[in-house]
Design an enzyme around this catalytic site. Structure first.
Site, mmCIF file in Angstrom:
data_model
loop_
_atom_site.group_PDB
_atom_site.id
_atom_site.type_symbol
_atom_site.label_atom_id
_atom_site.label_comp_id
_atom_site.label_asym_id
_atom_site.label_seq_id
_atom_site.Cartn_x
_atom_site.Cartn_y
_atom_site.Cartn_z
ATOM 1 N N THR A 1 0.822 -1.204 0.000
ATOM 2 C CA THR A 1 0.000 0.000 0.000
ATOM 3 C C THR A 1 0.860 1.259 0.000
ATOM 4 O O THR A 1 2.008 1.238 0.463
ATOM 5 C CB THR A 1 -0.903 -0.004 1.255
ATOM 6 N N ASP A 2 0.264 2.367 -0.456
ATOM 7 C CA ASP A 2 0.972 3.654 -0.374
ATOM 8 C C ASP A 2 1.082 4.158 1.068
ATOM 9 O O ASP A 2 1.869 5.054 1.358
ATOM 10 C CB ASP A 2 0.286 4.712 -1.253
ATOM 11 N N GLU A 3 0.294 3.553 1.984
ATOM 12 C CA GLU A 3 0.296 4.058 3.363
ATOM 13 C C GLU A 3 1.634 3.827 4.066
ATOM 14 O O GLU A 3 1.912 4.452 5.091
ATOM 15 C CB GLU A 3 -0.846 3.429 4.168
ATOM 16 N N TYR B 1 -1.832 -0.462 11.037
ATOM 17 C CA TYR B 1 -1.984 -1.139 9.738
ATOM 18 C C TYR B 1 -0.787 -0.845 8.839
ATOM 19 O O TYR B 1 -0.147 -1.759 8.298
ATOM 20 C CB TYR B 1 -3.281 -0.691 9.049
ATOM 21 N N LYS C 1 2.145 -3.367 7.346
ATOM 22 C CA LYS C 1 2.417 -3.560 5.913
ATOM 23 C C LYS C 1 3.886 -3.207 5.610
ATOM 24 O O LYS C 1 4.548 -3.896 4.820
ATOM 25 C CB LYS C 1 1.476 -2.706 5.061
HETATM 26 P P1 NAD Z 1 -9.829 -7.180 2.267
HETATM 27 O O1 NAD Z 1 -9.828 -6.886 3.730
HETATM 28 O O2 NAD Z 1 -11.042 -6.903 1.460
HETATM 29 O O3 NAD Z 1 -9.483 -8.730 2.016
HETATM 30 C C1 NAD Z 1 -8.476 -9.401 2.723
HETATM 31 C C2 NAD Z 1 -8.673 -10.898 2.494
HETATM 32 O O4 NAD Z 1 -7.614 -11.589 3.176
HETATM 33 C C3 NAD Z 1 -9.990 -11.447 3.057
HETATM 34 O O5 NAD Z 1 -10.620 -12.267 2.102
HETATM 35 C C4 NAD Z 1 -9.557 -12.252 4.270
HETATM 36 O O6 NAD Z 1 -10.411 -13.354 4.557
HETATM 37 C C5 NAD Z 1 -8.162 -12.705 3.863
HETATM 38 N N1 NAD Z 1 -7.292 -13.002 5.006
HETATM 39 C C6 NAD Z 1 -7.089 -12.245 6.107
HETATM 40 N N2 NAD Z 1 -6.238 -12.854 6.945
HETATM 41 C C7 NAD Z 1 -5.873 -14.012 6.347
HETATM 42 C C8 NAD Z 1 -4.989 -15.075 6.705
HETATM 43 N N3 NAD Z 1 -4.321 -15.052 7.860
HETATM 44 N N4 NAD Z 1 -4.848 -16.108 5.851
HETATM 45 C C9 NAD Z 1 -5.528 -16.148 4.675
HETATM 46 N N5 NAD Z 1 -6.391 -15.181 4.297
HETATM 47 C C10 NAD Z 1 -6.552 -14.121 5.120
HETATM 48 O O7 NAD Z 1 -8.562 -6.419 1.681
HETATM 49 P P2 NAD Z 1 -8.376 -5.673 0.290
HETATM 50 O O8 NAD Z 1 -8.878 -4.298 0.409
HETATM 51 O O9 NAD Z 1 -8.855 -6.548 -0.791
HETATM 52 O O10 NAD Z 1 -6.768 -5.588 0.251
HETATM 53 C C11 NAD Z 1 -6.009 -6.665 -0.279
HETATM 54 C C12 NAD Z 1 -4.545 -6.327 -0.163
HETATM 55 O O11 NAD Z 1 -4.255 -5.140 -0.874
HETATM 56 C C13 NAD Z 1 -4.052 -6.098 1.265
HETATM 57 O O12 NAD Z 1 -2.776 -6.672 1.392
HETATM 58 C C14 NAD Z 1 -3.994 -4.591 1.392
HETATM 59 O O13 NAD Z 1 -3.007 -4.203 2.321
HETATM 60 C C15 NAD Z 1 -3.614 -4.193 -0.018
HETATM 61 N N6 NAD Z 1 -4.081 -2.865 -0.453
HETATM 62 C C16 NAD Z 1 -5.388 -2.506 -0.314
HETATM 63 C C17 NAD Z 1 -5.816 -1.250 -0.780
HETATM 64 C C18 NAD Z 1 -7.257 -0.813 -0.671
HETATM 65 O O14 NAD Z 1 -7.558 0.332 -0.981
HETATM 66 N N7 NAD Z 1 -8.196 -1.660 -0.281
HETATM 67 C C19 NAD Z 1 -4.900 -0.385 -1.357
HETATM 68 C C20 NAD Z 1 -3.555 -0.787 -1.480
HETATM 69 C C21 NAD Z 1 -3.163 -2.033 -1.028
HETATM 70 O O1 TDX Z 2 -16.368 6.688 7.752
HETATM 71 C C1 TDX Z 2 -15.311 7.129 7.285
HETATM 72 N N1 TDX Z 2 -15.138 8.490 7.167
HETATM 73 C C2 TDX Z 2 -13.988 9.052 6.697
HETATM 74 O O2 TDX Z 2 -13.872 10.287 6.617
HETATM 75 C C3 TDX Z 2 -14.224 6.268 6.866
HETATM 76 C C4 TDX Z 2 -14.373 4.770 6.978
HETATM 77 C C5 TDX Z 2 -13.081 6.859 6.388
HETATM 78 N N2 TDX Z 2 -12.945 8.198 6.325
HETATM 79 C C6 TDX Z 2 -11.708 8.787 5.779
HETATM 80 C C7 TDX Z 2 -10.421 8.229 6.308
HETATM 81 C C8 TDX Z 2 -9.502 8.284 5.109
HETATM 82 O O3 TDX Z 2 -8.884 9.554 5.020
HETATM 83 O O4 TDX Z 2 -11.734 8.462 4.379
HETATM 84 C C9 TDX Z 2 -10.424 8.101 3.916
HETATM 85 C C10 TDX Z 2 -10.491 6.686 3.392
HETATM 86 O O5 TDX Z 2 -10.671 5.831 4.509
HETATM 87 P P1 TDX Z 2 -10.729 4.241 4.350
HETATM 88 O O6 TDX Z 2 -11.766 3.889 3.353
HETATM 89 O O7 TDX Z 2 -10.832 3.651 5.737
HETATM 90 O O8 TDX Z 2 -9.336 3.913 3.684
HETATM 91 P P2 TDX Z 2 -7.834 4.274 4.146
HETATM 92 O O9 TDX Z 2 -7.711 4.417 5.606
HETATM 93 O O10 TDX Z 2 -7.365 5.436 3.305
HETATM 94 O O11 TDX Z 2 -7.077 2.927 3.678
HETATM 95 C C11 TDX Z 2 -7.431 2.280 2.443
HETATM 96 O O12 TDX Z 2 -6.539 2.591 1.412
HETATM 97 C C12 TDX Z 2 -5.224 2.100 1.534
HETATM 98 C C13 TDX Z 2 -7.501 0.774 2.648
HETATM 99 O O13 TDX Z 2 -8.395 0.477 3.713
HETATM 100 C C14 TDX Z 2 -6.128 0.211 2.930
HETATM 101 O O14 TDX Z 2 -6.185 -1.209 3.005
HETATM 102 C C15 TDX Z 2 -5.202 0.614 1.812
HETATM 103 O O15 TDX Z 2 -3.895 0.186 2.092
#
Ligand code: NAD
Ligand code: TDX
Length: 355
Positions: A133-135, A159, A163
């Site tokens: 992630t970019d975080e 988190y 990562k």
């Molecule tokens: P998500 O929370 O929707 O899905 C995570 C999945 O991992 C789930 O299906 C869960 O059951 C599985 N999981 C959790 N723990 C596990 C374990 N111990 N063994 C096997 N499976 C397990 O997450 P997402 O949003 O799809 O993110 C996927 C990946 O991409 C993550 O690594 C996250 O850090 C990264 N990522 C997410 C975002 C975003 O915006 N959502 C952005 C950048 C990177």
């Molecule tokens: O109810 C809300 N109100 C609000 O203002 C929630 C849930 C979030 N927020 C804000 C927090 C963040 O600045 O919105 C932005 C986005 O929040 P999230 O959807 O929780 O995402 P973020 O914390 O940015 O992280 C997401 O992007 C990077 C994913 O959850 C991560 O897994 C990924 O790595």
């Protein structure tokens, strides 16, 4: 090509499985523990495909992962399994350490043993793609800066720290043991099948239910947004064509403030699904800020564009419209989640409106 995808029942992982399975020459083994975030309904369209196999397992179970790698003659691991929600990591960081750090370590252990047992071209072609992630890069000022692959790590939340730790482990397995790894760091994804604890699906579903749409602080924080199917295409490219040891930043070139995001959701809903009286904008509610809330993320995605020819196909506006329409038309997917243990209320922290 034989893929083993971890976390394939999650939001991004399921998009990756759907994409890879659309090509008959691929075989995909989806290994997922099915935590609260894992949902096999997201894989309904490929569940019966002959080139798709689901295995419920924990990435921390190295012997089981090793057996799966051998049984399915894996060529490429795409590692997405993680605890992924920042607010949950503030409430309870332990699961983030267990899965994101220790789980990744166990997965690396299994992958290294498997890779060492390969020979010739199969050994040379093997890849371990770690999805990050970019975080990990931390906080940018509102008015300057952009994350490149060389930006130093400075994670703010539990988190992001977990990562970052896993990224370091993956790089160490390359430097020390020669495991052919590739990494990618992506900005905020949105799109169909996203668990409704994240800002966009939470905003859409709360609006449709006439509930407050919570905005942390003043809503001034900026995120870069990428449509999930664009991310899935980028991940396939990095996994299959990325250079071992390299990282690729992935982003949508779509920086928006959180307030802009929720206002746009309300604009689209006012047009698509007008309320009997008033506007969805009336539901926007400012609540207490997230602790350690990074102000801004911004991604320089020039390297993946130049080296792998990737670019996003959706703009934020087109992708958001597709996403909102999908949530309106697919209540079969989210009704069981909203009606079950997770009722659309945010966990823990900032539930009270700003005084
Ligand atoms: P998500 O929370 O929707 O899905 C995570 C999945 O991992 C789930 O299906 C869960 O059951 C599985 N999981 C959790 N723990 C596990 C374990 N111990 N063994 C096997 N499976 C397990 O997450 P997402 O949003 O799809 O993110 C996927 C990946 O991409 C993550 O690594 C996250 O850090 C990264 N990522 C997410 C975002 C975003 O915006 N959502 C952005 C950048 C990177
Ligand atoms: O109810 C809300 N109100 C609000 O203002 C929630 C849930 C979030 N927020 C804000 C927090 C963040 O600045 O919105 C932005 C986005 O929040 P999230 O959807 O929780 O995402 P973020 O914390 O940015 O992280 C997401 O992007 C990077 C994913 O959850 C991560 O897994 C990924 O790595």
């Amino acid at each position: 090509m034989n893929f083993l995808v971890t976390g394939g029942a999650g939001f991004i992982g399921s998009a990756v499985c759907r994409l890879l399975c659309s090509k008959p020459e691929n075989h995909v083994v989806n290994v997922d523990k099915l935590t609260y975030a894992g949902n096999l309904a997201s894989l309904r369209s490929i569940g019966n495909n002959p080139n798709y196999t689901f295995v419920q397992a924990d990435i921390g179970d190295a012997p089981q992962i090793g057996a799966l790698l051998r049984q399915h003659e894996t060529d490429v691991i795409i590692h997405l399994a993680a605890e992924s929600h920042v607010d949950r990591s503030i409430d309870g960081p332990s699961a983030f350490v267990d899965t994101n750090i220790v789980g990744t370590f166990q997965l690396l252990t299994a992958a290294l043993e498997y890779w060492r047992g390969l020979a010739g071209s199969r050994k040379a072609a093997f890849r371990f793609h770690h999805v990050s992630t970019d975080e990990v890069y931390g906080d940018l000022p509102f008015d300057s800066g952009i994350f490149t692959e060389d930006t130093p790590y400075a994670p703010s939340s539990p988190y992001a720290a977990s990562k970052a730790a896993s990224d370091h482990l993956v790089r160490a397995w390359h430097s020390t043991y020669g495991l052919p790894v590739v990494l990618s760091n992506c900005s905020n994804n949105y799109g169909p099948y996203q668990f409704p604890e994240k800002l966009i699906p939470l905003g859409v579903l709360n609006a449709l239910h006439g509930k407050p749409i919570p905005v942390y602080g003043a809503g001034a924080n900026v995120r870069d947004w990428l449509f999930v199917e664009d991310h899935a295409r980028a991940l396939e490219l990095v996994a299959t064509s990325g250079v071992p040891g390299e990282s690729y930043n992935i982003g949508g070139n779509s920086e928006r403030t959180n307030l802009h995001v929720v206002k746009t959701i309300c604009d689209v809903l006012d047009r698509m699904r007008p309320k009997a009286t008033g506007s969805y904008h009336d539901l926007i509610t400012f609540v207490r800020d997230r602790p350690g809330h990074d102000r801004r993320y911004a991604i320089d995605a020039e390297k993946i564009r130049r080296e792998l020819g990737w670019r996003p196909s959706e703009t934020f506006e087109s992708g958001l419209e597709r996403t909102i329409r999908w949530y309106i038309e697919n209540d079969w997917w989210w009704q069981p989640i909203r009606g079950g243990n997770y009722a659309g209320e945010r966990l823990g922290l900032s539930t009270e409106p700003t005084p």
